[in-house]
Scaffold this motif. Structure first.
Motif, PDB file in Angstrom:
ATOM      1  N   GLU A  48       0.803  -1.331  -0.028  1.00 49.75           N
ATOM      2  CA  GLU A  48       0.042   0.031   0.002  1.00 49.75           C
ATOM      3  C   GLU A  48       0.890   1.218  -0.063  1.00 49.75           C
ATOM      4  O   GLU A  48       1.886   1.197   0.725  1.00 49.75           O
ATOM      5  N   TYR A 100      -7.171   5.162 -13.621  1.00 49.81           N
ATOM      6  CA  TYR A 100      -7.843   4.745 -12.226  1.00 49.81           C
ATOM      7  C   TYR A 100      -6.870   4.416 -11.381  1.00 49.81           C
ATOM      8  O   TYR A 100      -5.828   3.354 -11.696  1.00 49.81           O
ATOM      9  N   LYS A 101      -6.592   5.071 -10.274  1.00 44.99           N
ATOM     10  CA  LYS A 101      -5.416   4.774  -9.121  1.00 44.99           C
ATOM     11  C   LYS A 101      -6.114   3.963  -8.173  1.00 44.99           C
ATOM     12  O   LYS A 101      -7.165   3.893  -7.755  1.00 44.99           O
ATOM     13  N   HIS A 102      -5.000   2.834  -7.759  1.00 45.00           N
ATOM     14  CA  HIS A 102      -5.351   2.034  -6.680  1.00 45.00           C
ATOM     15  C   HIS A 102      -4.075   2.176  -5.702  1.00 45.00           C
ATOM     16  O   HIS A 102      -2.818   1.700  -6.098  1.00 45.00           O
ATOM     17  N   SER A 109      -4.477  -0.990  -0.971  1.00 48.04           N
ATOM     18  CA  SER A 109      -4.850  -1.715   0.646  1.00 48.04           C
ATOM     19  C   SER A 109      -5.170  -3.165   0.358  1.00 48.04           C
ATOM     20  O   SER A 109      -5.178  -3.680  -0.497  1.00 48.04           O
ATOM     21  N   GLN A 162      -8.589  -3.759  -0.887  1.00 43.97           N
ATOM     22  CA  GLN A 162      -9.001  -3.078  -2.045  1.00 43.97           C
ATOM     23  C   GLN A 162     -10.061  -4.119  -2.927  1.00 43.97           C
ATOM     24  O   GLN A 162      -9.794  -5.398  -2.852  1.00 43.97           O
ATOM     25  N   ASP A 183     -10.996  -3.219  -9.657  1.00 46.79           N
ATOM     26  CA  ASP A 183     -11.436  -2.095 -10.534  1.00 46.79           C
ATOM     27  C   ASP A 183     -12.688  -2.385 -11.239  1.00 46.79           C
ATOM     28  O   ASP A 183     -12.715  -3.306 -12.139  1.00 46.79           O
ATOM     29  N   ARG A 231      -8.364  -8.907  -7.375  1.00 45.14           N
ATOM     30  CA  ARG A 231      -8.578  -7.449  -6.427  1.00 45.14           C
ATOM     31  C   ARG A 231      -7.230  -6.942  -6.168  1.00 45.14           C
ATOM     32  O   ARG A 231      -6.809  -5.775  -5.873  1.00 45.14           O
ATOM     33  N   GLN A 270      -4.957  -7.209  -4.118  1.00 42.33           N
ATOM     34  CA  GLN A 270      -4.748  -6.871  -2.629  1.00 42.33           C
ATOM     35  C   GLN A 270      -3.381  -6.506  -2.374  1.00 42.33           C
ATOM     36  O   GLN A 270      -2.450  -7.305  -2.558  1.00 42.33           O
ATOM     37  N   ALA A 275      -0.149  -1.569  -5.182  1.00 41.93           N
ATOM     38  CA  ALA A 275      -0.478  -0.407  -5.795  1.00 41.93           C
ATOM     39  C   ALA A 275      -0.344  -0.412  -7.269  1.00 41.93           C
ATOM     40  O   ALA A 275       0.499  -0.732  -7.871  1.00 41.93           O
ATOM     41  N   TYR A 318      -5.004   1.441 -13.419  1.00 47.43           N
ATOM     42  CA  TYR A 318      -5.667   0.878 -14.641  1.00 47.43           C
ATOM     43  C   TYR A 318      -5.757   1.913 -15.658  1.00 47.43           C
ATOM     44  O   TYR A 318      -6.442   3.002 -15.484  1.00 47.43           O
TER      45      TYR A 318
END
Length: 248
Positions: free
Chosen positions: A108, A141-143, A146, A149, A152, A168, A170, A173, A176
């Protein structure tokens, strides 16, 4: 002697002197043996005479995109412009739409800031649309990565049956990025190198008892030493907290 006391003089002072703030300690984990931190730690714990520590701050290979089935996870401390491997490449709409997942870090992160296509800043809106000359032709799209999470939702809808709610990512970071083919925009450059300004790991600060993002080299070093997943896995009790606070 506590670990931090043993290496702080050899590393932290040199790190600050080398302009280490706002860069990354780790880089790609698989290449850490040649990175600043492991080199400096090795020298600090070695009986051989100490050498002056140094670090390259340009980013270098960290700003590349590659497509690989297996790739080392990247760990980021401080803030740096970074790229990463394509974990997913998929086309839809008769190859007119290209869907990419760019992994930025294997953990993360505190923040994903400005996004670049090659060396050009792409204005990204909160809904994933972009402005400028890529408007209508790119979506980002930012992730933050976490451990809880979700997949998307836009990619699940766009690549139905290929990317699902189970994907996911998970603890990773990532970005997309959806590109819509345009001969005038993407024809001359092809798939752009995709990078972003990333604020990396959150680190524990004994002065405030908080775990937050920081580019303080002493706090980043302490986190690196005690991280059990990617790094040395030392117990925090082995850190001389007084020396850590003084260095911070």
């Amino acid at each position: 002697m506590a670990i931090f006391t043993a290496i702080a003089t050899a590393i932290v002072g040199a790190v600050i002197g080398a302009g280490f703030i706002a860069t990354a300690i780790g880089g790609v984990i698989g290449a850490l043996a040649s990175s600043f931190v492991l080199g400096a730690v090795s020298r600090a714990l070695s009986p051989k005479p100490q050498q002056q520590a140094s670090i390259a701050v340009s980013g270098g290979e960290r700003q590349l995109n590659v497509r690989q089935p297996i790739v080392a996870r990247q760990v980021i401390y401080g803030q740096i412009k970074v790229g990463g491997p394509f974990l997913f490449v998929h086309t839809t709409n008769s190859n007119a739409h290209l869907h990419l997942i760019v992994a930025l870090a294997g953990h993360e992160v505190a923040e994903i800031g400005a996004v670049y296509f090659n060396d050009e800043v792409v204005p990204v809106n909160s809904d994933g649309t972009v402005g400028g000359r890529f408007a209508g032709l790119a979506f980002v799209y930012k992730h933050l990565g976490s451990t809880t999470q979700a997949a998307d939702a836009n990619l699940v809808a766009n690549a139905a049956g290929t990317w699902t709610a189970a994907h996911r990512l998970q603890g990773i970071a990532y970005l997309y990025v959806k590109l819509v083919f345009s001969a005038s925009i993407f024809g001359p450059i092809g798939i752009p190198a995709i990078t972003a300004i990333v604020k990396g790991r959150k680190v524990y600060d004994p002065r405030t008892l908080a775990t937050v993002w920081s580019d303080n080299p002493a706090l980043c070093l302490s986190d690196y030493l005690t991280d059990a997943k990617y790094s040395l896995g030392a117990a925090y009790s082995e850190i001389d907290e007084t020396a850590l606070i003084a260095a911070a």
